[in-house]
Design an enzyme around this catalytic site. Structure first.
Site, PDB file in Angstrom:
ATOM      1  N   CYS B  87      70.992  84.658  32.921  1.00 28.57           N
ATOM      2  CA  CYS B  87      69.679  84.202  33.401  1.00 28.57           C
ATOM      3  C   CYS B  87      68.566  84.988  32.688  1.00 28.57           C
ATOM      4  CB  CYS B  87      69.609  84.324  34.922  1.00 28.57           C
ATOM      5  SG  CYS B  87      68.302  83.317  35.643  1.00 28.57           S
ATOM      6  N   HIS B 195      74.798  81.581  36.983  1.00 31.68           N
ATOM      7  CA  HIS B 195      75.162  82.889  37.541  1.00 31.68           C
ATOM      8  C   HIS B 195      76.632  82.974  37.957  1.00 31.68           C
ATOM      9  CE1 HIS B 195      71.178  84.815  37.946  1.00 31.68           C
ATOM     10  NE2 HIS B 195      70.723  83.593  38.101  1.00 31.68           N
ATOM     11  N   GLU B 197      78.272  85.665  38.548  1.00 35.63           N
ATOM     12  CA  GLU B 197      78.456  86.785  39.481  1.00 35.63           C
ATOM     13  C   GLU B 197      78.176  86.386  40.931  1.00 35.63           C
ATOM     14  OE1 GLU B 197      75.791  86.177  37.822  1.00 35.63           O
ATOM     15  OE2 GLU B 197      73.996  87.126  38.671  1.00 35.63           O
TER      16      GLU B 197
END
Lengths: 77, 224
Positions: B87, B195, B197
């Site tokens: 990002c 994302h 994570e």
């Protein structure tokens, strides 16, 4: 010594901000606006004698991203 | 395995990324402040996290890319250390020249925050080895400036060299050729807008992102 740096998106790079401004102008009843492109104006207050090369380097290294933007330097006395 | 996560003023996914690194490797990454000029020795992996570094002033990622620590990250990348930018981290990597192109404002003009389907384009990279080529997965995106742009020659080169790691199954932001994540020439730097994570534990609702970290860590351990 002052310099004004105009940073604008290159032709062909999509400008959603410009499009939104265009749309808002039309919403206000302004007809005849063919297109809107938004950019940035950065004013630098510089030590006297700052070289043109240095100002150009500032533009290339930080102020503009030359992948997507053009810049124009205007020196103000 | 030694890892680090870079922290800029305005980063907000640094902790999530650190948790993901630790979850799959068992070791805590070093958290490195943007003013640091040196990284720990022998790092295997560096994370450049999401967020709004320096308030997105000037351009997203522009200020962070010129911060002292990024000089050290660039040197580490040159030596072969793996670098994962997510990002805002992807924006920082393009602004710093570690990856080609730029991330423009989303074509819609809107901030997008939702899950998006992705296709794994290159499953041979160190980052994607635990996925199948052509597999569709889903990661959250949360960005305003995720519209990947590069000139046609650069896009052709990226595609020709297998450097498009991930594409949007549904192009949510106007990215050229549906590109969601790209690799550098050597294959040790990946930048991506979605994302991974945020989807590594069952409690997150899905775990599609976990294999990205597992693949990376297994590859690094095998190399050691």
């Amino acid at each position: 010594m002052k310099a004004r740096i105009f940073v604008t998106l290159k032709g062909g790079v999509l400008d959603p901000q410009g499009k939104a401004i265009h749309h808002a102008l039309e919403g206000l009843g302004f007809t005849g606006v063919n297109d809107v492109r938004a950019g940035k104006l950065i004013e630098l207050d510089l030590a006297d004698g700052t070289s043109d090369d240095d100002i150009d380097a500032m533009c290339r290294k930080l102020l503009a991203n030359t992948v997507i933007e053009n810049y124009r330097i205007e020196k103000v006395a | 395995m030694k890892s680090a996560v870079i922290v800029f003023p305005g980063s907000n996914c640094d902790r999530d990324l650190a948790v993901a690194f630790e979850a799959v490797s068992g070791t805590k990454p070093a958290m490195i402040w943007h003013r640091d000029t040196e990284l720990p020795d022998d790092l295997d992996l560096i994370g450049v996290p999401g967020g709004f570094s320096y308030g997105d002033y000037l351009r997203s990622g522009a200020m962070a890319a010129r911060s002292p620590v990024m000089q050290a990250v660039a040197k580490a990348a040159e030596r072969g250390t793996y670098v994962l930018g997510i990002c805002n981290g992807f924006q920082v990597l393009t602004e710093s020249g570690l990856l080609p192109g730029a991330l423009l404002r989303n074509a819609s003009g809107h901030f997008i925050c939702r899950d998006v389907g992705l296709t794994v384009d290159n499953a041979q990279s160190a980052f994607t080895s635990k996925y199948d080529a052509g597999e569709t997965i889903s990661f959250p995106v949360a960005h305003h400036d995720g519209n990947y742009f590069a000139d046609a020659d650069t896009l052709d080169r990226l595609e020709g060299e297998g450097r498009v790691a991930l594409r949007y199954a549904e192009n949510c932001n106007g990215s050229a050729r549906d590109i969601a994540g790209i690799l550098n020439e050597a294959g040790n730097v990946l930048g991506m807008m979605p994302h991974p994570e945020r989807v590594i534990e069952p409690a997150h609702g899905k775990t599609d992102g976990r294999r990205l970290f597992e693949g990376l860590v297994e590859g690094l351990l095998a190399r050691a």
